[in-house]
Enzyme design. Structure first.
Site, mmCIF file in Angstrom:
data_model
loop_
_atom_site.group_PDB
_atom_site.id
_atom_site.type_symbol
_atom_site.label_atom_id
_atom_site.label_comp_id
_atom_site.label_asym_id
_atom_site.label_seq_id
_atom_site.Cartn_x
_atom_site.Cartn_y
_atom_site.Cartn_z
ATOM 1 N N ALA A 242 0.788 -1.238 0.000
ATOM 2 C CA ALA A 242 0.000 0.000 0.000
ATOM 3 C C ALA A 242 0.815 1.282 0.000
ATOM 4 C CB ALA A 242 -0.907 0.006 1.232
ATOM 5 N N ALA A 243 2.029 1.229 0.513
ATOM 6 C CA ALA A 243 2.761 2.480 0.755
ATOM 7 C C ALA A 243 3.391 3.016 -0.530
ATOM 8 C CB ALA A 243 3.848 2.229 1.801
ATOM 9 N N PRO A 244 3.466 4.360 -0.707
ATOM 10 C CA PRO A 244 3.116 5.425 0.250
ATOM 11 C C PRO A 244 1.647 5.804 0.296
ATOM 12 C CG PRO A 244 4.086 6.377 -1.724
ATOM 13 C CD PRO A 244 4.130 4.886 -1.920
ATOM 14 N N GLY A 245 0.789 5.150 -0.489
ATOM 15 C CA GLY A 245 -0.617 5.242 -0.142
ATOM 16 C C GLY A 245 -1.536 6.034 -1.047
ATOM 17 N N GLY A 246 -1.114 6.371 -2.252
ATOM 18 C CA GLY A 246 -2.012 7.095 -3.157
ATOM 19 C C GLY A 246 -3.322 6.342 -3.355
ATOM 20 N N LYS A 247 -3.207 5.015 -3.487
ATOM 21 C CA LYS A 247 -4.411 4.224 -3.757
ATOM 22 C C LYS A 247 -5.195 3.983 -2.473
ATOM 23 C CE LYS A 247 -1.964 2.321 -7.695
ATOM 24 N NZ LYS A 247 -0.643 2.867 -7.342
ATOM 25 N N ASP A 304 -0.943 -3.828 -5.651
ATOM 26 C CA ASP A 304 -0.057 -2.974 -6.461
ATOM 27 C C ASP A 304 1.359 -3.508 -6.213
ATOM 28 O OD1 ASP A 304 0.996 -0.924 -7.930
ATOM 29 O OD2 ASP A 304 0.611 0.636 -6.442
ATOM 30 N N CYS A 357 3.531 -0.973 -12.145
ATOM 31 C CA CYS A 357 3.927 0.199 -12.951
ATOM 32 C C CYS A 357 5.105 -0.209 -13.836
ATOM 33 C CB CYS A 357 4.276 1.390 -12.061
ATOM 34 S SG CYS A 357 5.545 1.065 -10.834
HETATM 35 C C1 LIG Z 1 4.438 -0.241 -6.191
HETATM 36 S S1 LIG Z 1 4.744 0.038 -4.519
HETATM 37 C C2 LIG Z 1 3.143 0.370 -3.884
HETATM 38 C C3 LIG Z 1 2.606 1.764 -4.195
HETATM 39 C C4 LIG Z 1 1.308 2.065 -3.476
HETATM 40 N N1 LIG Z 1 0.278 1.080 -3.747
HETATM 41 C C5 LIG Z 1 0.764 3.447 -3.791
HETATM 42 O O1 LIG Z 1 -0.172 3.576 -4.575
HETATM 43 O O2 LIG Z 1 1.254 4.419 -3.218
HETATM 44 C C6 LIG Z 1 5.043 -1.589 -3.952
HETATM 45 C C7 LIG Z 1 5.104 -1.743 -2.450
HETATM 46 O O3 LIG Z 1 5.236 -3.132 -2.144
HETATM 47 C C8 LIG Z 1 5.864 -3.240 -0.892
HETATM 48 N N2 LIG Z 1 6.285 -4.629 -0.716
HETATM 49 C C9 LIG Z 1 7.286 -5.281 -1.358
HETATM 50 N N3 LIG Z 1 7.354 -6.563 -0.944
HETATM 51 C C10 LIG Z 1 6.364 -6.732 -0.025
HETATM 52 C C11 LIG Z 1 5.938 -7.826 0.782
HETATM 53 N N4 LIG Z 1 6.533 -9.024 0.699
HETATM 54 N N5 LIG Z 1 4.918 -7.629 1.625
HETATM 55 C C12 LIG Z 1 4.305 -6.433 1.716
HETATM 56 N N6 LIG Z 1 4.679 -5.358 0.993
HETATM 57 C C13 LIG Z 1 5.687 -5.508 0.129
HETATM 58 C C14 LIG Z 1 6.970 -2.201 -0.974
HETATM 59 O O4 LIG Z 1 7.390 -1.811 0.314
HETATM 60 C C15 LIG Z 1 6.276 -1.067 -1.741
HETATM 61 O O5 LIG Z 1 5.796 -0.091 -0.860
#
Ligand SMILES: C[S@@+](CC[C@H](N)C(=O)[O-])C[C@H]1O[C@@H](n2cnc3c(N)ncnc32)[C@H](O)[C@@H]1O
Length: 423
Positions: A242-247, A304, A357
């Site tokens: 989820a991070a940084p959380g736009g969605k 995501d 993305c």
């Molecule tokens: C594409 S970014 C997400 C962007 C976010 N959905 C947004 O809209 O702001 C992918 C995220 O996956 C997280 N991530 C990677 N491996 C993970 C795991 N095994 N479990 C949970 N989160 C994970 C990363 O920390 C990163 O924040």
């Protein structure tokens, strides 16, 4: 006054050294507590970042401008001083300041001191000519990326992506339902999909409604994943990765009961800040999605997934210099594992939006095909969203978004997204 921009220029060179010399991304370098930007005033930080990103967007063109003036390519540190000066001269910065600072920085650098005379001579010649980087061919993607993209989307599409990636990126805002930005800043444009597009460099925090959380920065392509999931008020929704959380903000603004999970505590800190500014609510979970188990099924999940991020080069021109195909097998295996786990957490009739993305079909179209063959009974809900061109919908019912779409108005991030439904 000559030297006025010296600190920002020095920091921009440190960022370039980090990217081109050490293979590090500008984001983490900029945020590091002891990094090149840590001691700078906010305006200088922003300027240093902008300069470094602009150099990376025009690196090939800058080298082409310099080549006839150099007997042989100088070592990286001196080359970066020259590249930075070329880019600033092309932007119309005062030539005496650019040249004087470049010579000072060369003189002060251990590895460049002996080349200060050469830097001075080259740049004085250049300052008398006019430099137009926009008239030169756009920055090419590296072969490891360009070849599979040409194979997937064709040479014209890739050329369009490179043109878009060579320009400073526009800024897209996702508006909360019913919110407006009034007055809208000069050059703002409402996109067919609903996002508000601002010109490059717009001051988002100064806009009316920022403090109240009326909008947040999110690329127009990224903003389509939540509408594709179509969360309903009161539904139990998991934002996985989820991070940084736009969605997360979009899901919460739609009235869903949101659980936002991510493995990265620092990135979740930004998600919490975003929730606090907007006054929206989500339950935040710090966990590894490969180990975490929910206590009840969800109506809908947004995944995501971590990916190559090759669709975001418009905003991250450092990426092609730092990444290669090396991580791809591990990423695609993780994406498939996350899809399988998420499907198992859905209530009967539930839906999963998978998105990345990435511009690489392995992380998009191929993941959807593989999920459909691993999970009999899984179906795809075709996108039916305002402003989405039907030609963007794939054979299997996914949505392929590319930087060369909407090229005239600044393109969009590359994304793949698909909504899968369980029985
Ligand atoms: C594409 S970014 C997400 C962007 C976010 N959905 C947004 O809209 O702001 C992918 C995220 O996956 C997280 N991530 C990677 N491996 C993970 C795991 N095994 N479990 C949970 N989160 C994970 C990363 O920390 C990163 O924040």
């Amino acid at each position: 006054m000559a030297g006025e921009g010296l600190a920002a220029r020095r920091a921009a060179l440190a960022l370039l050294a980090g990217v081109l010399g050490e293979g590090r991304m500008i984001g983490p370098l900029s945020g590091a507590a002891d990094g090149p930007l840590s001691a700078l005033a906010p305006a200088d930080r922003a300027r240093a970042q902008r300069l470094a990103l602009t150099v990376l967007r025009h690196l090939d063109a800058a080298d082409r401008v310099l080549a006839p003036l150099l007997q042989r390519p100088p070592p990286l540190a001196a080359r970066n001083i020259l590249r930075l000066a070329v880019v600033e001269l092309a932007e119309g910065a005062a030539a005496h300041g650019v040249v004087n600072d470049a010579v000072t920085l060369a003189r002060q650098g251990k590895r460049t001191a002996s080349m200060a005379g050469m830097v001075n001579a080259v740049l004085r010649r250049l300052a008398q000519a006019s430099v137009n980087l926009d008239a030169m061919p756009p920055q090419r993607m590296p072969d490891w990326l360009r070849k599979p993209l040409v194979a997937a989307w064709g040479p014209q599409a890739v050329a369009g992506m490179e043109r878009v990636q060579s320009r400073a990126p526009v800024i897209d805002l996702t508006l909360r339902p019913g919110a407006t930005v009034d007055p809208a800043p000069a050059g703002a444009e409402r996109l067919p999909t609903g996002s508000l597009r601002l010109p490059p460099g717009a001051q988002v925090t100064a806009l009316p409604g920022y403090d109240e959380g009326a909008f947040w920065v999110q690329d127009a392509a990224a903003a389509l994943a939540v509408p594709l999931l179509a969360p309903q008020p009161g539904e139990r929704v998991l934002d996985l990765c989820a991070a940084p959380g736009g969605k997360t903000l979009q899901l919460a603004a739609a009235g869903a009961g949101v659980k936002a999970l991510d493995v990265s505590e620092p990135r979740l800190a930004r998600l919490r800040e975003n929730l606090a500014r907007t006054g929206l609510e989500a339950q935040v979970v710090v966990a590894d999605a490969l180990e975490w188990v929910p206590d009840a099924p969800f109506d809908a999940i947004l995944l995501d997934a971590p990916c190559s991020a090759t669709g975001t080069i418009r905003r991250h021109p450092d990426l092609p210099f730092v990444k290669d195909r090396g991580d791809l097998a591990a990423l695609t295996a993780l994406q498939a594992a996350l899809i399988d786990r998420a499907l198992g957490w859905l209530a009967p009739g539930g839906r999963l939006v998978y998105c990345t993305c990435s511009l690489l079909p392995e992380e998009g179209e191929a993941q959807l095909d593989a999920a459909l063959s691993r999970h009999p009974g899984l179906t795809v809900r075709r996108p039916d969203l305002p402003g989405v061109d039907p030609r963007w919908i794939t054979r299997a019912g996914g949505l392929r978004l590319r930087p060369d779409y909407w090229e005239r108005t600044g393109g969009m991030d590359g994304f793949f997204m698909a909504c899968m439904m369980v029985r």
